[in-house]
Each structure stands twice: as C-alpha cells, then as structure tokens.
Design an enzyme around this catalytic site. Structure first.
Site, PDB file in Angstrom:
ATOM      1  N   GLU A  17      -9.898 -30.924 -10.140  1.00 46.76           N
ATOM      2  CA  GLU A  17     -11.417 -31.053  -9.677  1.00 46.76           C
ATOM      3  C   GLU A  17     -11.556 -29.900  -8.626  1.00 46.76           C
ATOM      4  OE1 GLU A  17     -14.893 -31.221 -10.904  1.00 46.76           O
ATOM      5  OE2 GLU A  17     -13.476 -32.533 -11.857  1.00 46.76           O
TER       6      GLU A  17
ATOM      7  N   GLY B 107      -1.814  -3.111  -3.195  1.00 43.25           N
ATOM      8  CA  GLY B 107      -1.243  -1.651  -3.627  1.00 43.25           C
ATOM      9  C   GLY B 107      -0.795  -1.777  -5.025  1.00 43.25           C
TER      10      GLY B 107
ATOM     11  N   SER C  81      15.903   0.594   6.318  1.00 41.61           N
ATOM     12  CA  SER C  81      15.114  -0.188   5.293  1.00 41.61           C
ATOM     13  C   SER C  81      15.560  -0.320   4.082  1.00 41.61           C
ATOM     14  CB  SER C  81      13.673   0.846   5.262  1.00 41.61           C
ATOM     15  OG  SER C  81      12.850   0.457   4.288  1.00 41.61           O
TER      16      SER C  81
ATOM     17  N   HIS D  36      -6.635  -0.080   7.400  1.00 42.79           N
ATOM     18  CA  HIS D  36      -7.187  -0.912   8.156  1.00 42.79           C
ATOM     19  C   HIS D  36      -7.468  -0.860   9.676  1.00 42.79           C
ATOM     20  CE1 HIS D  36      -8.409  -5.089   9.129  1.00 42.79           C
ATOM     21  NE2 HIS D  36      -7.440  -5.708   9.791  1.00 42.79           N
TER      22      HIS D  36
ATOM     23  N   GLU E 223     -11.924 -13.073   5.611  1.00 47.06           N
ATOM     24  CA  GLU E 223     -10.716 -13.733   5.555  1.00 47.06           C
ATOM     25  C   GLU E 223     -10.704 -15.145   6.212  1.00 47.06           C
ATOM     26  OE1 GLU E 223      -8.180 -10.431   6.103  1.00 47.06           O
ATOM     27  OE2 GLU E 223      -7.640 -10.955   8.215  1.00 47.06           O
TER      28      GLU E 223
ATOM     29  N   SER F  88      13.806  -0.374   1.383  1.00 46.39           N
ATOM     30  CA  SER F  88      12.902   0.405   0.430  1.00 46.39           C
ATOM     31  C   SER F  88      13.290   1.811   0.313  1.00 46.39           C
ATOM     32  CB  SER F  88      11.338   0.497   0.907  1.00 46.39           C
ATOM     33  OG  SER F  88      10.955  -0.816   1.022  1.00 46.39           O
TER      34      SER F  88
ATOM     35  N   GLN G 157       0.776  -0.992  -0.158  1.00 37.61           N
ATOM     36  CA  GLN G 157      -0.056   0.015  -0.099  1.00 37.61           C
ATOM     37  C   GLN G 157       0.867   1.283  -0.007  1.00 37.61           C
ATOM     38  OE1 GLN G 157      -3.451   0.452  -0.238  1.00 37.61           O
ATOM     39  NE2 GLN G 157      -3.556  -1.870  -0.504  1.00 37.61           N
TER      40      GLN G 157
ATOM     41  N   GLN H  78       2.709  -1.716  13.643  1.00 38.93           N
ATOM     42  CA  GLN H  78       1.965  -0.281  13.678  1.00 38.93           C
ATOM     43  C   GLN H  78       2.044   0.070  15.288  1.00 38.93           C
ATOM     44  OE1 GLN H  78      -1.858   0.129  11.902  1.00 38.93           O
ATOM     45  NE2 GLN H  78      -1.155  -0.259   9.926  1.00 38.93           N
TER      46      GLN H  78
END
Ligand code: NAD
Ligand code: MG
Length: 331
Positions: A231, A138, A56, A112, A199, A58, A33, A91
């Site tokens: 199947e 995302g 990180s 969320h 879920e 990223s 996200q 979080q």
C-alpha cells in the site's frame, strides 16, 4: 496566471558546436556523469582528455573506449575547458590539484553548483565559470545520445571574462546531446537551492519519510507488514508514473472517485508546510551546507548512523522478501 516560460529554453538551433570544437576539454572523473560527457563530447568531434588519479579503477574503462587518460593536473593544464565531474565532496581537493593549470580565459565547468555557490571553490577572476547540468543520471545521458535523442539540461554562467562563456556552454550542451531535448537557463544559486530543497523536502527525504511513516502507522495498528508495504511503497510507482505522464489531473482521473475525494480532502493533513519552509531557509542561509561540509571533514559519523538506521528499518526486510517472491519487476 501566465503560461509563458519565465526562463529561456535552448534547442539545437540555438547552439553551435564550433564554439567548442577547436578547444580541448578536460573531463575530470569518469563516474556517472564523467563517462557520459567524455564519450558524447568525443563522438561530437570535441578533443577530450580524461583526468583521473593514477590509482583510479576507471582508467581501463576510459582507455578501452579510446579516450586519452592522464592525471587531473595534466589534463587541466593542457585543456581550455575543464569540467569537474568528481563527487561534490571531493571537488575542492581536486580543484587544489588543478588550479595552476587554469590559464586566463580558460573555462571551469560544473554539473552542479554547490562548491561555487557555498564558496568551497573560489576560481581566479580571469577564468570563465559555467555549468551544464543534465537533469538525469549519466547512463541515460549516454544512452539517449547514442539513440540520437537528448537529455534535458540546465545552463548557468557564474563568471564571464571572455564574453563567450554562454555560447561555449551551449556548444558543450549540444555536444553532449542536451539541446536535442531542451536546455533551461538558470543561475548557480537557483540550481543549487532548488536542487537541495527538492531532494530534502520532496524527492529523497520527503517521499521516504512519508512511505516509512505510512508503513509504521499501519503496522503499529496491527495490519500486516506485507499489506503495508504494497500500500505505502509498491503502489507509489504507479501513482508517480501517472503524475509524470500527465500531471496531477491524469492521476486523479485514473484512480477511483473515492480515492480522489479522500486524497483531495485528507492529503494536506500529512504535510508540514512550515517544516518545508525551514528546510528551504537552511538551504538559503547556508546552514545545511556548513553542516554537510563539517560532517564530511569528520568522516561522516551521523551519515553512517542514519544510513544504518535506514538499512535496519523493517520495511527493508519486508520489501526485499516480497520483491523476491513476486516477479512483477521482471522484464
Ligand atoms: P560519481 O560518484 O558517479 O563519479 C565520480 C568519479 O570521480 C568516480 O568515478 C571517479 O572517477 C572520480 N573520483 C571519485 N573519488 C575521487 C577522488 N577522491 N579523487 C579523484 N577522483 C575521484 O559522480 P557523479 O554522480 O557523476 O557526479 C559528478 C558531478 O555531476 C557532481 O557535481 C554531481 O552533483 C553532478 N551531477 C550528477 C548527476 C547524477 O545523476 N549522477 C546529475 C547531474 C549532476
Ligand atoms: Mg589550461
């Protein structure tokens, strides 16, 4: 019976990006996200700061896209709107790092509602709290936006101290492309409880358990695992695609009358409604949340066991062999 929607649905004409254009938005996390929100917001003219740990992996990816990257604490301190897009289990710890940067009138946002609804994050009373949750992963939020299309989303308000949080949330939803497709108004409670129930009982838990049990029933009765795989697992996609396109009736109309009669008369036998109701109860009374939180605190001993058992199931080996032999997935 009514065909009216019971909730509001918002589109582009109901949202005004100016409610967020003069603000700085901190996007914390750059995963599924996070990268989509940060890039879409930025392309929509919103001032974005990406907050990532120093370590990180990223960081490079975000900087290569021309985004400004800093630490979560610095980003939150500088921003007016803070969107928390690290994994839900992480979080609360990230929140501890950024709470001092939340000034009166700032907005804390989520995609969320778990941590708010189950009390794992308790924001100060003078901060607005809202949710904009795209209803898809995302990479689709980003890809749809780039194509000029949208991704449906949810909007919820938990705390409104400024009287402006809903307009701001709608502006955010518009800036990431959600109001192009439609945004449904909901509450944190409804989003969390329906999401967890779905879920567990239907999408992830229900479907895999039905597939595995069907596979085992056939194999235990002496049928070949390959036949059982086709199947019970492979054909599921064809059926779900029809349901997705045109509801149950399109599916029933597309299969043979024999399949339709057999399905309509026998389907109910495999469903345990009381089991589903118990799952919903565990979601509503917080039992599942407590279990999952302590499982994480203990470094996930059961999670690892369940995962290993799933990995070791015969259907995995049969499936990976068959998917290699048959080229039907090739595009
Ligand atoms: P993700 O796992 O893809 O990405 C999380 C990112 O957070 C990582 O890429 C990293 O940048 C950062 N991160 C990871 N561990 C960290 C740590 N220990 N400390 C600090 N940062 C860390 O997460 P996601 O799927 O994008 O989920 C983010 C939020 O969006 C969640 O609240 C989730 O429920 C919600 N959401 C996800 C989806 C989805 O399809 N993925 C859809 C709707 C809502
Ligand atoms: Mg701030």
């Amino acid at each position: 019976m009514t065909d009216e929607f019971t909730t509001e649905i918002y589109y582009d004409e109901n949202a005004d990006v100016s409610h967020i254009e003069d603000k700085t938005v901190a996007v914390l996390g750059y995963g599924s996200q996070g990268h989509a929100h940060a890039l879409n917001l930025s392309d929509s003219g919103v001032d974005v700061l990406v907050g990532l740990r120093k370590s990180s992996s990223s960081r490079g990816a975000a900087e290569d896209e021309g985004l400004t990257v800093t630490t979560p604490a610095e980003a939150a301190a500088e921003a007016d709107v803070v969107m928390l897009l690290v994994p839900d289990t992480v979080q609360p710890a990230v929140y501890d790092d950024i709470r001092d940067g939340l000034d009166a009138g700032d907005t804390l946002m989520f995609a969320h509602g778990f941590n708010i609804h189950y009390g794992q994050i308790e924001p100060p009373e003078d901060v607005d709290v809202s949710m904009v949750a795209p209803k898809s992963p995302g990479h689709l939020v980003r890809r749809n936006y780039e194509k000029g299309e949208g991704t449906p989303g949810l909007l919820a308000v938990y705390q409104d101290t400024t009287g402006e949080v809903k307009q701001e949330g709608l502006a955010y939803a518009k800036a990431i492309g959600c109001t192009r497709a439609g945004v449904i108004e909901t509450t944190f409670r409804e989003e969390v409880e329906t999401d967890l129930f779905g879920e567990q009982a239907v999408l992830c838990g229900g479907v895999t358990e039905m597939v595995k049990t069907g596979f085992e029933t056939l194999v235990d009765a002496g049928y070949s695992p390959e036949m059982a795989y086709f199947e019970c697992l492979n054909e599921l996609k064809l059926i779900v695609d029809l349901m997705y396109e045109g509801g149950h009736m399109e599916m029933w109309n597309s299969v043979s009358d024999t399949a339709e009669y057999g399905g309509l008369t026998r389907g109910e036998e495999v469903i345990d409604r009381e089991g589903m109701e118990e799952i919903l109860e565990g979601v509503q009374n917080g039992e599942f949340a407590r279990e999952w939180i302590s499982e994480n605190q203990a470094h996930r001993p059961s999670y690892k066991q369940y995962r290993q058992a799933e990995q070791d199931h015969q259907i995995e080996a049969v499936g990976s062999r068959l998917r290699e032999l048959f080229a039907w997935e090739a595009e």
